[in-house]
Enzyme design. Structure first.
Site, PDB file in Angstrom:
ATOM      1  N   LEU A   3       2.428  -1.194   5.392  1.00 55.22           N
ATOM      2  CA  LEU A   3       1.849   0.111   5.722  1.00 55.22           C
ATOM      3  C   LEU A   3       2.987   1.108   5.872  1.00 55.22           C
ATOM      4  O   LEU A   3       3.963   0.845   6.573  1.00 55.22           O
ATOM      5  CB  LEU A   3       1.032   0.036   7.011  1.00 55.22           C
ATOM      6  CG  LEU A   3       0.361   1.349   7.451  1.00 55.22           C
ATOM      7  CD1 LEU A   3      -0.617   1.841   6.393  1.00 55.22           C
ATOM      8  CD2 LEU A   3      -0.352   1.174   8.786  1.00 55.22           C
TER       9      LEU A   3
ATOM     10  N   THR B  44       0.849  -1.183   0.000  1.00 55.61           N
ATOM     11  CA  THR B  44       0.000   0.000   0.000  1.00 55.61           C
ATOM     12  C   THR B  44       0.883   1.231   0.000  1.00 55.61           C
ATOM     13  O   THR B  44       2.082   1.157   0.254  1.00 55.61           O
ATOM     14  CB  THR B  44      -0.915   0.050   1.248  1.00 55.61           C
ATOM     15  OG1 THR B  44      -0.109   0.310   2.407  1.00 55.61           O
ATOM     16  CG2 THR B  44      -1.681  -1.253   1.433  1.00 55.61           C
TER      17      THR B  44
ATOM     18  N   ILE C 141       6.455  -2.586   7.766  1.00 56.35           N
ATOM     19  CA  ILE C 141       6.386  -1.135   7.885  1.00 56.35           C
ATOM     20  C   ILE C 141       7.275  -0.545   6.797  1.00 56.35           C
ATOM     21  O   ILE C 141       8.460  -0.872   6.704  1.00 56.35           O
ATOM     22  CB  ILE C 141       6.844  -0.657   9.278  1.00 56.35           C
ATOM     23  CG1 ILE C 141       6.029  -1.354  10.377  1.00 56.35           C
ATOM     24  CG2 ILE C 141       6.717   0.856   9.367  1.00 56.35           C
ATOM     25  CD1 ILE C 141       4.530  -1.163  10.272  1.00 56.35           C
ATOM     26  N   LYS C 142       6.684   0.320   5.986  1.00 55.06           N
ATOM     27  CA  LYS C 142       7.420   0.914   4.862  1.00 55.06           C
ATOM     28  C   LYS C 142       8.156   2.175   5.316  1.00 55.06           C
ATOM     29  O   LYS C 142       7.566   3.081   5.898  1.00 55.06           O
ATOM     30  CB  LYS C 142       6.460   1.267   3.723  1.00 55.06           C
ATOM     31  CG  LYS C 142       5.897   0.052   2.996  1.00 55.06           C
ATOM     32  CD  LYS C 142       4.955   0.449   1.877  1.00 55.06           C
ATOM     33  CE  LYS C 142       5.709   0.931   0.655  1.00 55.06           C
ATOM     34  NZ  LYS C 142       4.777   1.148  -0.497  1.00 55.06           N
ATOM     35  N   ILE C 143       9.433   2.187   5.028  1.00 54.24           N
ATOM     36  CA  ILE C 143      10.294   3.327   5.355  1.00 54.24           C
ATOM     37  C   ILE C 143      11.003   3.758   4.075  1.00 54.24           C
ATOM     38  O   ILE C 143      11.578   2.923   3.377  1.00 54.24           O
ATOM     39  CB  ILE C 143      11.327   2.945   6.433  1.00 54.24           C
ATOM     40  CG1 ILE C 143      10.617   2.572   7.745  1.00 54.24           C
ATOM     41  CG2 ILE C 143      12.321   4.081   6.663  1.00 54.24           C
ATOM     42  CD1 ILE C 143      11.555   2.076   8.832  1.00 54.24           C
TER      43      ILE C 143
END
EC number: 2.2.1.2
Length: 370
Positions: free
Chosen positions: A108, A44, A139-141
């Protein structure tokens, strides 16, 4: 009848969906894609969620509850998006279990406005990880300079990470180093490395869009002949670097402790130029151990007419290097291209995040008046 997606998966490509919404979850279409179309992951981004929340009333009940509780708009955004990601994690749990935690992942993203702030990115990653509370979350960084230490810190804290907005080979090398450092620290911190995972999202079509625009401006026949070639070449060379790093002694020490490689993920894989084949960024990037996250139309296009070939990456490194050299020779400033793409990538996702906040804020206010 040929199952073209099964053939693609058998060639080593994990098929992920680049989309998510409450409607997709509540109607069962995500589960259907998992069962029938070999989809084993979801990505996403702020743009996807901005569209999802603006297009459907499926969020109305939760919005009313959040308005009643009086939560802030930004906290409501976290609650709404984390709810969808948590649900999607449960839908994809069979893929997670079947792959021993390699696939079945749902991502996310941290607030992209924090892309230049390391400490806030780390804090946000920890908060989202706690909020989703699923082992198969990512977790998107972003892979900004400030994001690199955040990647290491998140992994060291036992948080699985999807590194996003990678465009250049040099930055990709830094991302892999950040991953290795994070896993080494996680091991030192006592975390079970078998439960930690990461992917490195290398953006593809955006590279061609920017390069082609510059090639058109140059205007020579030699320049125009290079249109539509840069993105695949760049991604293939990224895979070469991946193969080198994850065959080295530093990685082997982590592998012996149960770690899994940080897989390359091909992102932005829908063609933006209608003159290009709609499966261009799939067929030319088939290699063992990669992820290709696709919008649903690309998945259906491959199911209809995709032709899986044996590894289309590793035998083409020399050709890829020649393409990149040719781009530089005709006048393409590749460093400027990479800087532009990263800057615009952060700006576009930040704009979508603001759109998301504005939409949720309006919904909260409307619900409070009802």
């Amino acid at each position: 009848m040929t199952d073209r997606l099964a053939e693609l998966a058998a060639a080593g490509v994990a098929i992920w969906l680049d989309d998510l919404s409450r409607v997709r979850l509540s109607t069962g279409t995500l589960d259907q894609l998992r069962r029938e179309q070999h989809v084993v992951g979801v990505t996403t981004n702020p743009t996807i969620f901005a569209k999802a929340l603006s297009d459907a009333d499926a969020y109305d009940g939760q919005v009313r509850d959040l308005a009643t509780r009086g939560v802030s708009t930004e906290e409501a955004v976290r609650m709404l998006t984390a709810y969808d990601v948590r649900w999607a994690c449960d839908v994809l749990r069979p893929a997670y279990d079947a792959s021993d935690g390699v696939d079945g992942r749902v991502s996310l993203e941290v607030d992209p406005r924090l892309a230049r702030e390391t400490a806030k990115t780390i804090a946000e990653a920890k908060g989202l990880w706690w909020l989703i509370d699923r082992p198969n979350a990512f977790i998107k960084i972003p892979a900004t300079e400030e994001g690199l230490p955040a990647i290491t810190a998140a992994l060291a804290a036992g948080i699985s990470v999807n590194v996003t907005l990678i465009f250049s080979l040099d930055r990709y090398s830094q991302v892999m180093d950040a991953y290795l450092a994070g896993m080494e620290q996680a091991k030192a911190n006592g975390h079970d490395l078998t439960n930690l995972a990461s992917v490195a999202s290398f953006f593809v079509s955006r590279f061609d869009t920017e390069i082609d625009k510059r090639l058109e401006k140059i205007g020579s026949d030699e320049a125009k002949a290079l249109r539509g070639k840069g993105a695949v070449a760049n991604a293939r060379l990224a895979y070469e670097r991946y193969s080198e790093v994850f065959a080295g002694p530093r990685w082997q020490a982590l592998a012996d402790a149960g770690a899994k490689p940080q897989r390359p993920l091909w992102a932005s894989t829908s063609t933006k130029n209608p003159d290009y084949p709609d499966t261009l960024y799939v067929v030319d990037l088939i290699a063992p151990g990669v992820v290709n996250t696709m919008p649903e139309p690309v998945i259906h296009a491959w199911a209809d007419h995709g032709e899986t070939q044996a590894d289309t990456v590793t035998g083409n490194y020399d050709d890829a290097k020649q393409v990149m050299a040719d781009l530089a020779r005709v006048g393409i400033d590749l460093d400027d291209v990479f800087d532009t793409l990263e800057r615009e990538g952060v700006e576009k996702f930040s704009a979508s995040w603001q759109e998301l906040i504005d939409g949720v804020d309006a919904s909260l206010k409307a619900a409070a008046k009802a």
